[in-house]
Scaffold this active site. Sequence first.
Site, PDB file in Angstrom:
ATOM      1  N   GLY A  29       7.992  -3.479  -0.851  1.00 45.56           N
ATOM      2  CA  GLY A  29       8.431  -4.482  -1.810  1.00 45.56           C
ATOM      3  C   GLY A  29       8.966  -3.836  -3.076  1.00 45.56           C
ATOM      4  O   GLY A  29       8.911  -2.617  -3.258  1.00 45.56           O
ATOM      5  N   ASP A  80       0.563  -0.578  -3.808  1.00 43.96           N
ATOM      6  CA  ASP A  80       1.338  -1.649  -3.189  1.00 43.96           C
ATOM      7  C   ASP A  80       1.582  -2.743  -4.213  1.00 43.96           C
ATOM      8  O   ASP A  80       1.050  -2.701  -5.331  1.00 43.96           O
ATOM      9  CB  ASP A  80       0.588  -2.205  -1.972  1.00 43.96           C
ATOM     10  CG  ASP A  80       1.510  -2.786  -0.911  1.00 43.96           C
ATOM     11  OD1 ASP A  80       2.705  -3.017  -1.207  1.00 43.96           O
ATOM     12  OD2 ASP A  80       1.045  -3.019   0.214  1.00 43.96           O
ATOM     13  N   GLY A  81       2.381  -3.712  -3.840  1.00 44.21           N
ATOM     14  CA  GLY A  81       2.607  -4.876  -4.675  1.00 44.21           C
ATOM     15  C   GLY A  81       1.855  -6.068  -4.117  1.00 44.21           C
ATOM     16  O   GLY A  81       1.020  -5.945  -3.218  1.00 44.21           O
ATOM     17  N   GLU A 102       0.355  -3.289   5.899  1.00 41.56           N
ATOM     18  CA  GLU A 102      -0.181  -3.168   4.540  1.00 41.56           C
ATOM     19  C   GLU A 102      -1.703  -3.283   4.534  1.00 41.56           C
ATOM     20  O   GLU A 102      -2.389  -2.548   3.816  1.00 41.56           O
ATOM     21  CB  GLU A 102       0.432  -4.239   3.641  1.00 41.56           C
ATOM     22  CG  GLU A 102       1.886  -3.977   3.287  1.00 41.56           C
ATOM     23  CD  GLU A 102       2.534  -5.112   2.525  1.00 41.56           C
ATOM     24  OE1 GLU A 102       3.446  -4.825   1.731  1.00 41.56           O
ATOM     25  OE2 GLU A 102       2.143  -6.279   2.723  1.00 41.56           O
TER      26      GLU A 102
END
Length: 215
Positions: A29, A80-81, A102
């Site tokens: 992302g 991560d987002g 993820e």
Amino acid sequence: MNVDEQRRAAGEAAAALVRDGMTLGYGTGRAAAAALEALARRKLQVRGVPTSERTADLCRALGLALTTLEETPELDLCIDGADEIDPRKQALKGGGGAMVREKLVAVAARRRLLVIEEPKLVPRLGTTRGLPIAALAFGWSNTLRRVAQLLPGAARRDGLNDDGNVVMDAPIPAGADLHALAHALKDMPGIVDHGLFLDLSPEVLVGTPQGVRIF
């Protein structure tokens, strides 16, 4: 700072927490990409597991070394987002369809960072978008009907994700018990995983107009 600047600032803050020699989870992302770009500028000797093919391509372009969970089953840090984060730091992910990888990478990491811009902070999960759900392509229409019985309004996205799975999005009702919902989906035949990331104790780096704060 505008939203793009907030995202980049949070990414820079996340990259600053990486130390030489670490094994990492490379998220997917725009926010994760901002962190990876900042990390590449630091020229550290690190390697990481990418959570999508596009993240793997970005890492190759940036010169960031790759590994796999088979080669490196335990990771020092995952960056991560997230699509949404609620006041209890429960997260909704999967806008890019990569939530299965993820989640596997997140649970392999000893420490988890989520990089977001301020609008991603919400009072409840499902405020701004539906819940992404990955399902086997085989029999997907039957699976979608079962999901829609649980979460009316569920719909399939076009195409398949990197794992060859169908991705669906379903509204989360206000007041829903997220843990019960997560278990109900995981118990449903045909479901691979979903975008509820619950009780993973992330450190959340939030880009705001005033700078980056840790939540």
